[in-house]
Design a protein around this motif. Structure first.
Motif, short mmCIF file in Angstrom:
data_model
loop_
_atom_site.label_atom_id
_atom_site.label_comp_id
_atom_site.label_asym_id
_atom_site.label_seq_id
_atom_site.Cartn_x
_atom_site.Cartn_y
_atom_site.Cartn_z
N THR A 19 0.85 -1.19 0.00
CA THR A 19 0.00 0.00 0.00
C THR A 19 0.89 1.24 0.00
O THR A 19 1.67 1.43 0.91
CB THR A 19 -0.92 0.02 1.23
OG1 THR A 19 -1.71 -1.16 1.22
CG2 THR A 19 -1.83 1.24 1.22
N ARG A 20 0.74 2.06 -1.04
CA ARG A 20 1.57 3.27 -1.14
C ARG A 20 0.72 4.53 -1.23
O ARG A 20 1.26 5.62 -1.27
CB ARG A 20 2.49 3.16 -2.34
CG ARG A 20 3.49 2.04 -2.15
CD ARG A 20 4.41 1.89 -3.31
NE ARG A 20 5.29 0.76 -3.05
CZ ARG A 20 6.59 0.79 -3.22
NH1 ARG A 20 7.17 1.87 -3.66
NH2 ARG A 20 7.32 -0.26 -2.95
N LEU A 21 -0.59 4.36 -1.28
CA LEU A 21 -1.51 5.48 -1.36
C LEU A 21 -2.54 5.36 -0.26
O LEU A 21 -2.66 4.32 0.38
CB LEU A 21 -2.23 5.48 -2.72
CG LEU A 21 -1.35 5.55 -3.97
CD1 LEU A 21 -2.20 5.31 -5.21
CD2 LEU A 21 -0.64 6.88 -4.04
N ILE A 22 -3.32 6.40 -0.05
CA ILE A 22 -4.44 6.35 0.87
C ILE A 22 -5.63 5.82 0.07
O ILE A 22 -6.03 6.42 -0.92
CB ILE A 22 -4.74 7.74 1.46
CG1 ILE A 22 -3.54 8.21 2.29
CG2 ILE A 22 -6.02 7.71 2.30
CD1 ILE A 22 -3.65 9.63 2.79
N ASN A 23 -6.13 4.66 0.50
CA ASN A 23 -7.22 4.01 -0.22
C ASN A 23 -8.50 4.09 0.60
O ASN A 23 -8.54 3.63 1.74
CB ASN A 23 -6.88 2.55 -0.50
CG ASN A 23 -5.69 2.41 -1.42
OD1 ASN A 23 -5.75 2.83 -2.56
ND2 ASN A 23 -4.60 1.86 -0.92
N HIS A 24 -9.55 4.66 0.01
CA HIS A 24 -10.86 4.78 0.67
C HIS A 24 -11.78 3.69 0.14
O HIS A 24 -11.92 3.53 -1.08
CB HIS A 24 -11.50 6.14 0.36
CG HIS A 24 -10.77 7.29 0.97
ND1 HIS A 24 -9.61 7.80 0.45
CD2 HIS A 24 -11.04 8.02 2.08
CE1 HIS A 24 -9.21 8.81 1.19
NE2 HIS A 24 -10.05 8.95 2.19
N PHE A 25 -12.41 2.98 1.06
CA PHE A 25 -13.39 1.95 0.70
C PHE A 25 -14.73 2.38 1.28
O PHE A 25 -14.86 2.51 2.50
CB PHE A 25 -12.97 0.59 1.25
CG PHE A 25 -11.60 0.16 0.75
CD1 PHE A 25 -11.46 -0.36 -0.53
CD2 PHE A 25 -10.48 0.29 1.55
CE1 PHE A 25 -10.21 -0.74 -1.00
CE2 PHE A 25 -9.23 -0.09 1.09
CZ PHE A 25 -9.09 -0.61 -0.19
N ASN A 30 -22.82 5.50 5.49
CA ASN A 30 -22.42 6.09 6.76
C ASN A 30 -20.93 6.12 7.04
O ASN A 30 -20.49 6.90 7.86
CB ASN A 30 -23.11 5.35 7.92
CG ASN A 30 -24.61 5.47 7.84
OD1 ASN A 30 -25.13 6.54 7.59
ND2 ASN A 30 -25.30 4.37 8.03
N TRP A 31 -20.17 5.25 6.41
CA TRP A 31 -18.76 5.26 6.74
C TRP A 31 -17.87 4.67 5.66
O TRP A 31 -18.31 3.90 4.83
CB TRP A 31 -18.49 4.62 8.09
CG TRP A 31 -18.69 3.14 8.22
CD1 TRP A 31 -19.88 2.48 8.30
CD2 TRP A 31 -17.68 2.13 8.32
NE1 TRP A 31 -19.68 1.14 8.44
CE2 TRP A 31 -18.33 0.90 8.46
CE3 TRP A 31 -16.30 2.15 8.31
CZ2 TRP A 31 -17.65 -0.31 8.59
CZ3 TRP A 31 -15.61 0.95 8.44
CH2 TRP A 31 -16.29 -0.26 8.58
N TYR A 32 -16.62 5.08 5.75
CA TYR A 32 -15.56 4.62 4.86
C TYR A 32 -14.52 3.91 5.73
O TYR A 32 -14.27 4.31 6.86
CB TYR A 32 -14.82 5.78 4.21
CG TYR A 32 -15.57 6.56 3.19
CD1 TYR A 32 -15.02 6.77 1.94
CD2 TYR A 32 -16.79 7.15 3.48
CE1 TYR A 32 -15.68 7.52 0.99
CE2 TYR A 32 -17.46 7.91 2.54
CZ TYR A 32 -16.90 8.09 1.30
OH TYR A 32 -17.55 8.84 0.37
N LEU A 33 -13.92 2.92 5.16
CA LEU A 33 -12.74 2.31 5.75
C LEU A 33 -11.56 2.82 4.94
O LEU A 33 -11.62 2.84 3.72
CB LEU A 33 -12.85 0.79 5.65
CG LEU A 33 -11.80 -0.04 6.34
CD1 LEU A 33 -11.83 0.18 7.85
CD2 LEU A 33 -12.04 -1.51 6.04
N VAL A 34 -10.54 3.30 5.60
CA VAL A 34 -9.41 3.90 4.91
C VAL A 34 -8.15 3.10 5.22
O VAL A 34 -7.83 2.86 6.39
CB VAL A 34 -9.22 5.38 5.32
CG1 VAL A 34 -8.05 6.00 4.60
CG2 VAL A 34 -10.51 6.17 5.05
N ASP A 35 -7.49 2.66 4.19
CA ASP A 35 -6.25 1.90 4.31
C ASP A 35 -5.09 2.85 4.04
O ASP A 35 -4.97 3.41 2.95
CB ASP A 35 -6.26 0.75 3.30
CG ASP A 35 -5.07 -0.19 3.43
OD1 ASP A 35 -4.46 -0.24 4.52
OD2 ASP A 35 -4.76 -0.86 2.44
N LEU A 36 -4.25 3.05 5.07
CA LEU A 36 -3.09 3.92 4.94
C LEU A 36 -1.85 3.08 4.65
O LEU A 36 -1.80 1.91 5.01
CB LEU A 36 -2.89 4.72 6.22
CG LEU A 36 -4.04 5.64 6.61
CD1 LEU A 36 -3.80 6.22 8.01
CD2 LEU A 36 -4.19 6.76 5.61
#
Length: 161
Positions: A19-25, A30-36
């Motif tokens: 993972t090299r970017l901020i990924n929004h799921f 109501n909400w997002y899960l964000v992978d940093l």
């Protein structure tokens, strides 16, 4: 991936630093899960690691609707300096966080208990109490329901404020 029940939602690899970017799921309305990006064992240059750190810190500090940060820690390893520094930074900046100990199914119960006790001992050297933590496994789904409950609790608290 475990939380969403989709095996390849977020990229994973045996080689850290995927993972090299901020990924929004988008999970629901109501909400997002964000992978940093990972910062600990990523097989990238020191310059790239510094860029990851700056990007992560900027995102966390500037994200007004951030509910909580869940720090993923490999349960097989003793506390790493970089993880300790990151959690201290979160505390200093009054960012709510929990710890998800990953790969717990890879350890025997006695080893897991010993590692968790050592981690808690290291944390208690700096913290008044241990942050909320979860014993997890993406393969066996350990901790999934508890983590989803934690997220739901925090969503309710956030929406009431």
């Amino acid at each position: 991936n475990m939380l969403c029940g989709k095996k390849e939602l977020a990229k994973t690899s045996s080689k850290p630093g995927k993972t090299r970017l901020i990924n929004h799921f988008i999970i629901d309305e109501n909400w997002y899960l964000v992978d940093l990006p990972g910062y600990g064992f990523a097989s990238v240059s020191k310059t790239a690691l510094a860029e990851f750190e700056k990007m992560i810190q900027q995102y966390i500090l500037e994200r007004k609707n951030l509910i909580a940060v869940i720090v993923l820690i490999d349960a097989r390893l003793p506390m790493q300096r970089i993880d300790s520094e990151f959690m201290h930074w979160l505390g200093e900046n009054e960012i709510s966080f929990a710890i998800a100990f990953t790969k717990c199914d890879k350890l025997k119960k006695k080893e897991l208990t010993k590692n968790m006790e050592e981690y808690a001992k290291a944390m208690m050297g700096y913290w008044e109490e241990m942050p909320k933590s979860f014993i997890t496994s993406s393969e066996s789904k350990w901790g999934k329901d508890e983590m989803l409950d934690y997220i739901e609790e925090n969503k309710k608290f956030f929406s009431n404020n």
